[in-house]
Design a protein around this motif. Structure first.
Motif, PDB file in Angstrom:
ATOM      1  N   MET A   1       9.055   6.074  -9.728  1.00 11.06           N
ATOM      2  CA  MET A   1       9.768   4.804  -9.541  1.00 11.06           C
ATOM      3  C   MET A   1      10.826   4.927  -8.444  1.00 11.06           C
ATOM      4  O   MET A   1      10.996   4.010  -7.626  1.00 11.06           O
ATOM      5  CB  MET A   1      10.411   4.388 -10.860  1.00 11.06           C
ATOM      6  N   ALA A   2      11.528   6.047  -8.408  1.00 15.45           N
ATOM      7  CA  ALA A   2      12.551   6.248  -7.381  1.00 15.45           C
ATOM      8  C   ALA A   2      11.929   6.303  -5.996  1.00 15.45           C
ATOM      9  O   ALA A   2      12.455   5.725  -5.031  1.00 15.45           O
ATOM     10  CB  ALA A   2      13.332   7.533  -7.663  1.00 15.45           C
ATOM     11  N   SER A   3      10.801   6.981  -5.876  1.00 16.77           N
ATOM     12  CA  SER A   3      10.116   7.081  -4.590  1.00 16.77           C
ATOM     13  C   SER A   3       9.606   5.726  -4.117  1.00 16.77           C
ATOM     14  O   SER A   3       9.740   5.363  -2.948  1.00 16.77           O
ATOM     15  CB  SER A   3       8.952   8.073  -4.711  1.00 16.77           C
ATOM     16  N   ALA A   4       9.031   4.968  -5.044  1.00 14.98           N
ATOM     17  CA  ALA A   4       8.526   3.637  -4.696  1.00 14.98           C
ATOM     18  C   ALA A   4       9.657   2.705  -4.286  1.00 14.98           C
ATOM     19  O   ALA A   4       9.541   1.939  -3.316  1.00 14.98           O
ATOM     20  CB  ALA A   4       7.765   3.048  -5.878  1.00 14.98           C
TER      21      ALA A   4
ATOM     22  N   ALA B   1       0.821  -1.206   0.000  1.00 13.34           N
ATOM     23  CA  ALA B   1       0.000   0.000   0.000  1.00 13.34           C
ATOM     24  C   ALA B   1       0.857   1.259   0.000  1.00 13.34           C
ATOM     25  O   ALA B   1       0.595   2.217  -0.735  1.00 13.34           O
ATOM     26  CB  ALA B   1      -0.935  -0.004   1.214  1.00 13.34           C
ATOM     27  N   GLY B   2       1.895   1.256   0.820  1.00 12.72           N
ATOM     28  CA  GLY B   2       2.758   2.425   0.912  1.00 12.72           C
ATOM     29  C   GLY B   2       3.536   2.680  -0.366  1.00 12.72           C
ATOM     30  O   GLY B   2       3.716   3.831  -0.778  1.00 12.72           O
ATOM     31  N   THR B   3       4.003   1.618  -1.002  1.00 14.00           N
ATOM     32  CA  THR B   3       4.745   1.764  -2.255  1.00 14.00           C
ATOM     33  C   THR B   3       3.869   2.371  -3.346  1.00 14.00           C
ATOM     34  O   THR B   3       4.283   3.291  -4.061  1.00 14.00           O
ATOM     35  CB  THR B   3       5.278   0.400  -2.718  1.00 14.00           C
ATOM     36  N   CYS B   4       2.648   1.862  -3.465  1.00 12.37           N
ATOM     37  CA  CYS B   4       1.721   2.415  -4.463  1.00 12.37           C
ATOM     38  C   CYS B   4       1.379   3.864  -4.143  1.00 12.37           C
ATOM     39  O   CYS B   4       1.330   4.723  -5.044  1.00 12.37           O
ATOM     40  CB  CYS B   4       0.442   1.579  -4.515  1.00 12.37           C
ATOM     41  N   SER B   5       1.148   4.140  -2.871  1.00 10.53           N
ATOM     42  CA  SER B   5       0.802   5.496  -2.475  1.00 10.53           C
ATOM     43  C   SER B   5       1.940   6.475  -2.752  1.00 10.53           C
ATOM     44  O   SER B   5       1.723   7.584  -3.263  1.00 10.53           O
ATOM     45  CB  SER B   5       0.445   5.522  -0.985  1.00 10.53           C
ATOM     46  N   MET B   6       3.175   6.080  -2.417  1.00  7.49           N
ATOM     47  CA  MET B   6       4.326   6.939  -2.660  1.00  7.49           C
ATOM     48  C   MET B   6       4.524   7.184  -4.145  1.00  7.49           C
ATOM     49  O   MET B   6       4.784   8.311  -4.582  1.00  7.49           O
ATOM     50  CB  MET B   6       5.570   6.293  -2.063  1.00  7.49           C
ATOM     51  N   ALA B   7       4.404   6.134  -4.949  1.00  9.63           N
ATOM     52  CA  ALA B   7       4.613   6.271  -6.386  1.00  9.63           C
ATOM     53  C   ALA B   7       3.556   7.179  -7.016  1.00  9.63           C
ATOM     54  O   ALA B   7       3.875   8.091  -7.790  1.00  9.63           O
ATOM     55  CB  ALA B   7       4.592   4.903  -7.051  1.00  9.63           C
ATOM     56  N   ILE B   8       2.294   6.948  -6.669  1.00  6.59           N
ATOM     57  CA  ILE B   8       1.217   7.759  -7.246  1.00  6.59           C
ATOM     58  C   ILE B   8       1.325   9.209  -6.786  1.00  6.59           C
ATOM     59  O   ILE B   8       1.180  10.151  -7.581  1.00  6.59           O
ATOM     60  CB  ILE B   8      -0.151   7.170  -6.861  1.00  6.59           C
ATOM     61  N   GLY B   9       1.599   9.400  -5.489  1.00  4.74           N
ATOM     62  CA  GLY B   9       1.720  10.754  -4.965  1.00  4.74           C
ATOM     63  C   GLY B   9       2.858  11.529  -5.600  1.00  4.74           C
ATOM     64  O   GLY B   9       2.711  12.705  -5.953  1.00  4.74           O
TER      65      GLY B   9
END
Length: 218
Positions: free
Chosen positions: A133-136, A80-88
């Motif tokens: 991608m880098a954020s995720a 959940a966090g990875t998707c949220s970080m990438a989208i944000g």
């Protein structure tokens, strides 16, 4: 006197002083914030994943001693966090990209050097997909630390201690890397990061424990 066949070179004292001044000015004028921009962003993303997932696992561990539940909760938080970080990050960078392009058009700078809009955009502006991608990736790397610490430990208390120890070590390492790149105080950053991480895990553990003790058995 200088010996025959020898050349004596005299370096004026003011030249030496000037070189020393230039050296110190170069150090003083070096922009550490620019050099550390991407590494510090990566460190912040990793710390986010590290502290968020560790706190989530500690919160679940406050009411459930089962290792499987704790680890599965951590993986759910990672996804959940990875998707949220990438989208944000993608939405944020894309919005800023639109604003910067519009500003550049208003100032009529796009064609001053003969470059088209696409070339100028590639050179000066961040790529939203790369930023996402880098954020995720940074978040995922941080989140893996508490998961690995808890995955293979059955004993409840030892598992919690292992998570806290692993997170502490990771916070010290990431804080040191970020501040070395930025030319700031390593000790202050490491202590600040560790204390903040402990507070996040402690508050989550305590509040979840309190909530679980006052809730009906599930």
């Amino acid at each position: 006197m200088a010996a025959p066949n020898q050349v004596q070179i005299v370096i004026p004292e003011h030249n030496v002083l000037q070189n020393q001044c230039n050296f110190h000015e170069d150090i003083k004028d070096f922009d550490y914030s620019r050099r550390a921009q991407w590494p510090r962003a990566a460190v912040l993303g990793a710390n986010d994943g590290l502290v968020s997932i560790a706190s989530l696992m500690m919160g679940v561990g406050a009411v459930k001693e089962d290792a499987k539940v704790m680890v599965l909760t951590g993986f759910a938080g990672l996804f959940a966090g990875t998707c949220s970080m990438a989208i944000g990050e993608f939405v944020s960078v894309y919005s800023r990209l639109d604003i910067e392009i519009a500003q550049m058009k208003r100032e009529k700078r796009l064609t001053n050097d003969g470059q088209n809009e696409g070339e100028l955009e590639k050179e000066k502006l961040r790529n939203p997909l790369q930023a996402a991608m880098a954020s995720a990736l940074a978040f995922s790397l941080g989140a893996v630390v508490p998961l690995l610490a808890a995955a293979f430990i059955e004993n409840y208390k030892v598992r919690l201690e292992a998570v806290v120890a692993a997170v502490t070590l990771a916070l010290v390492s990431s804080g040191g890397i970020g501040e070395v790149m930025g030319g700031a105080s390593v000790a202050r950053s490491c202590s600040r990061g560790v204390v903040s991480g402990w507070m996040a895990m402690g508050v989550t553990f305590g509040l979840t424990k309190l909530l679980g003790s006052n809730s009906p058995e599930m």
